[in-house]
Enzyme design. Sequence first.
Site, mmCIF file in Angstrom:
data_model
loop_
_atom_site.group_PDB
_atom_site.id
_atom_site.type_symbol
_atom_site.label_atom_id
_atom_site.label_comp_id
_atom_site.label_asym_id
_atom_site.label_seq_id
_atom_site.Cartn_x
_atom_site.Cartn_y
_atom_site.Cartn_z
ATOM 1 N N ASN A 282 -5.483 -0.282 -10.098
ATOM 2 C CA ASN A 282 -4.920 -0.099 -11.432
ATOM 3 C C ASN A 282 -3.407 -0.079 -11.347
ATOM 4 O O ASN A 282 -2.820 0.418 -10.382
ATOM 5 C CB ASN A 282 -5.468 1.169 -12.096
ATOM 6 C CG ASN A 282 -4.602 2.392 -11.837
ATOM 7 O OD1 ASN A 282 -3.604 2.595 -12.521
ATOM 8 N ND2 ASN A 282 -5.002 3.189 -10.851
ATOM 9 N N ILE B 211 -1.521 0.892 -14.308
ATOM 10 C CA ILE B 211 -1.289 1.375 -15.664
ATOM 11 C C ILE B 211 0.165 1.794 -15.851
ATOM 12 O O ILE B 211 0.766 1.549 -16.888
ATOM 13 C CB ILE B 211 -2.224 2.557 -15.989
ATOM 14 C CG1 ILE B 211 -3.692 2.152 -15.760
ATOM 15 C CG2 ILE B 211 -2.018 3.035 -17.419
ATOM 16 C CD1 ILE B 211 -4.151 0.981 -16.574
ATOM 17 N N GLY B 212 0.730 2.457 -14.855
ATOM 18 C CA GLY B 212 2.141 2.815 -14.922
ATOM 19 C C GLY B 212 2.439 4.086 -15.687
ATOM 20 O O GLY B 212 3.476 4.190 -16.356
ATOM 21 N N CYS C 146 2.414 8.778 -7.655
ATOM 22 C CA CYS C 146 1.773 7.640 -8.311
ATOM 23 C C CYS C 146 2.356 6.331 -7.780
ATOM 24 O O CYS C 146 3.561 6.091 -7.885
ATOM 25 C CB CYS C 146 1.975 7.718 -9.818
ATOM 26 S SG CYS C 146 1.249 6.322 -10.708
ATOM 27 N N LYS D 46 0.596 16.768 -5.687
ATOM 28 C CA LYS D 46 -0.320 15.657 -5.438
ATOM 29 C C LYS D 46 0.363 14.664 -4.498
ATOM 30 O O LYS D 46 1.405 14.089 -4.831
ATOM 31 C CB LYS D 46 -0.727 14.963 -6.738
ATOM 32 C CG LYS D 46 -1.848 13.952 -6.542
ATOM 33 C CD LYS D 46 -2.441 13.502 -7.860
ATOM 34 C CE LYS D 46 -3.653 12.605 -7.642
ATOM 35 N NZ LYS D 46 -4.273 12.191 -8.920
#
Length: 325
Positions: free
Chosen positions: A77, A79-80, A141, A178
Amino acid sequence: MSTATPAQIDTTVDLGGQVSLPNPVLTASGCAANGRELHRFFDISRLGAFTTKTVMMRPRSGRGTPRMAETPSGMLNSIGLQGPGIDSFLRHDLPWLKTVQARVLVSIAGNDPREFADVARMVRNSDDFDTCVGVEVNISCPNVANRGLVFSCDPESTAEVLREVRSELPPDVPVLAKLSPDVTDLVAIARAAIQAGASGLTMINTLLGLEIDTDRLRPHLAGITGGLSGPAIRPVAVRAVFQVHAAMRDGRLPQVPIIGVGGIRTGLDAVQFLAAGASAVQVGTATFHDPQAPVRVLTELMDAATDRGFTSLSHLVGIAHDRMV
């Protein structure tokens, strides 16, 4: 051999700070929006906590299309970090999550350390903060256009973000960093996060990957690379949890809770993460084809633990370290 039944097994989890969850199964950020969609399939308050989609200060449109691609045993993915921004989240999403009595782990991100802190402060000051069981700091991310936003690739930038966020939250509220597996020394990153104030770790975020469209012979995703999730990454995620928990056991890292995430589809997948050292798990990509996956994983985990003679899921945590050949 224990005679406990799944209904009798102790499933409570210490998330750090002064927070305890009734069970160790959460959603993974970004795979169930902010709860309404998943709540149509089951009561999300049954989960240990609901992890929100990562929220940033301002609305964000994300990356161009196509931005998803299926891969063998997984998904890419790009998605950003699309989202409506913190004001909308606090006005519409967090109040709704409170009405259904969900325990909420709010995932936050920012363009710089100060923005992370500003978002954390706004969450803390909201009228519905009492439904939050912690804040997950998404410093990893991989599917953003600016790779400089992957703060977890460097110990110093990791520490800077965590210090800023920790300063804006009460000391008894868990702050979970994370982390990304796309680093040379994961233990060093974990150390930097904990020393800067993280009360726990979430591992792992998606792996940076690329898929080539073999008809057009060009990258399938408009953003070229994306984050790989799904069963394909589970062995990497289990390794990461095992490696960091081992460092905690031998004194190289302080002992903090770990939330394991990456490719969990079944209760036995969750057993692997707990045995490696995770106190809790998050279910993500599996919900796209089975919206009831989180509660099913919880039931299967309880059954698996009972079948193996455990009366508490906490007794599973890290057990693989004591049983190495």
